[in-house]
Design an enzyme around this catalytic site. Structure first.
Site, short mmCIF file in Angstrom:
data_model
loop_
_atom_site.label_atom_id
_atom_site.label_comp_id
_atom_site.label_asym_id
_atom_site.label_seq_id
_atom_site.Cartn_x
_atom_site.Cartn_y
_atom_site.Cartn_z
N ILE A 122 1.48 6.16 -5.66
CA ILE A 122 2.84 6.51 -5.21
C ILE A 122 2.73 7.79 -4.39
CG2 ILE A 122 5.17 7.17 -5.92
CD1 ILE A 122 4.55 5.93 -8.68
N HIS A 123 3.20 7.78 -3.16
CA HIS A 123 3.17 9.04 -2.43
C HIS A 123 4.38 9.27 -1.54
CE1 HIS A 123 1.98 6.50 0.92
NE2 HIS A 123 2.22 7.50 1.73
#
Ligand code: UD1
Length: 361
Positions: free
Chosen positions: A205-206
């Site tokens: 997740i970024h």
């Protein structure tokens, strides 16, 4: 014949992978200068890719760093502009849709230089996303358009691009094909993390929209904890900060099912993806790598620039509602997947792009 000068602007992790795929072909025929904007600066986000993929040291290292996007892009335009103005290349290559790519394209355009956009035409039609804004601007000032897919080529055609548009395929596919054997041989990540093949999920997740407030990550973590599956979570620095600020890191660390790691190297991420049961990610790079490695992927977004992975049944988009996310994890969702990598070319995009540039410059 005098060698042409090409400047390549890179700044973020996926750029380095694409640079490694094309650099050897370009450098055979041209004088190539690498400009590293410094957008990604941690060793794990940058240096490890240069080392592992044998990319030469950048000729220019700038200090774009972090900050609000206007500041990041503004500083990028200024600093890249000085470099380009000094070396006056015959063409400036930018990849994808990051702020570094935008800064490189705008600086080159203002100096009247030719611009080659690699990964041109990819769209998700959501102007709330910084990357979509970047893509539109880059494509509106570019000279050469190298599209990763047919759909990307068609979308540019709809926007009136008729010249210098080439569907050459995806450099990420070139890279996976070239490096997967080495990754199998060299990566020990499964042993290091105590994992067995096909017995864990990979989570990444970024994106800014997933790390603004804790709802999304909390929901992802809670749902994954309920599944009882092992989850490997290599954490982007932005996400790490967010997990620490919100106390979610503690929650994850208290579960024996979750393995939280620093960002992993390229060979390690390939090995992790290839051996996973399922990939869960908001990155369109990871989404494509999962597809090329024939692993199912839940995309933590409600739109994608690469619908090919979804249409073929290999990936599923999921906006973050609990029941929808739970359902998306079911293995039967992917039983009829056809992982047809030829939608992204034949793994020879780098050769195609460099021979077109040789002819055109
Ligand atoms: C950027 C790109 C995104 C791409 C991604 C690949 C933009 C708008 N986004 O997102 O399209 O998918 O790279 O990873 O350009 N940070 C560090 N150390 C680093 C790098 C980042 O601490 O080495 C921190 C920064 O301080 C910042 C945050 O992570 O607070 C986000 O970094 P940034 O470069 O702005 O964007 P990415 O989320 O990495």
């Amino acid at each position: 014949m005098k060698k042409k000068k090409i400047a390549i602007v890179v700044g973020v992790r996926p750029h380095f992978v694409k640079l490694a795929a094309i650099y050897p072909y370009l450098v055979k025929e041209h004088q190539v200068k690498i400009i590293h904007t410094g957008q990604h600066f941690d060793n794990e986000m940058s240096k490890v890719f240069f080392d592992q993929l044998s990319i030469p040291d950048p000729d220019f290292r700038l200090n774009m760093g972090s900050g609000i996007h206007t500041e990041q892009v503004g500083r990028g335009i200024l600093d890249i502009g000085y470099v380009l103005n000094d070396c006056r290349p015959d063409c400036v290559i930018v990849f994808g849709d990051a702020n570094s790519s935008l800064a490189g394209a705008v600086a080159a355009a203002k100096l009247g230089l030719s611009i080659a956009h690699i990964e041109a035409g990819a769209r998700n039609h959501d102007m709330k996303l910084p990357e979509e804004v970047n893509r539109l601007i880059i494509d509106s000032v570019s000279t050469f358009f190298f599209c990763p897919t047919e759909a990307a080529g068609i979308s540019l055609g709809h926007r009136g691009v008729t010249q210098n548009l080439f569907v050459t395929g995806d450099l990420l596919l070139d890279s996976v094909k070239k490096n997967i054997e080495t990754a199998r041989r060299k990566s020990n990540i499964l042993e290091e993390l105590g994992l067995r093949s096909k017995d864990y999920y990979v989570l990444t997740i970024h994106r800014a929209d997933n790390t603004i407030e804790p709802f999304a990550i909390n929901l992802i973590i809670d749902t994954l904890l309920e599944t009882g599956e092992n989850v490997v979570f290599p954490v982007h620095p932005r996400t790490r900060k967010f997990l620490q600020q919100t106390g979610l890191e503690q929650k994850i660390l208290s579960s024996s099912r979750f393995i939280l790691t620093s960002p992993v190297s390229y060979f390690d991420i390939l090995a992790l993806i290839e051996n996973s049961k399922l990939v869960i990610s908001d990155s369109n790079g990871i989404q494509r790598e999962a597809y090329f490695l024939r692993r199912p992927c839940v995309i933590l977004r409600d739109s994608t620039e690469f619908p090919e992975t979804v249409i073929s049944g290999g990936a599923l988009m999921c906006n973050l509602q609990k029941d929808q996310f739970q359902r998306s994890l079911r293995a039967e969702n992917f039983l009829s997947a056809v992982f047809d990598e030829t939608r992204f070319g034949d793994g020879n995009s780098a050769i195609k792009i460099s021979s077109i540039l040789r002819e055109k410059l």
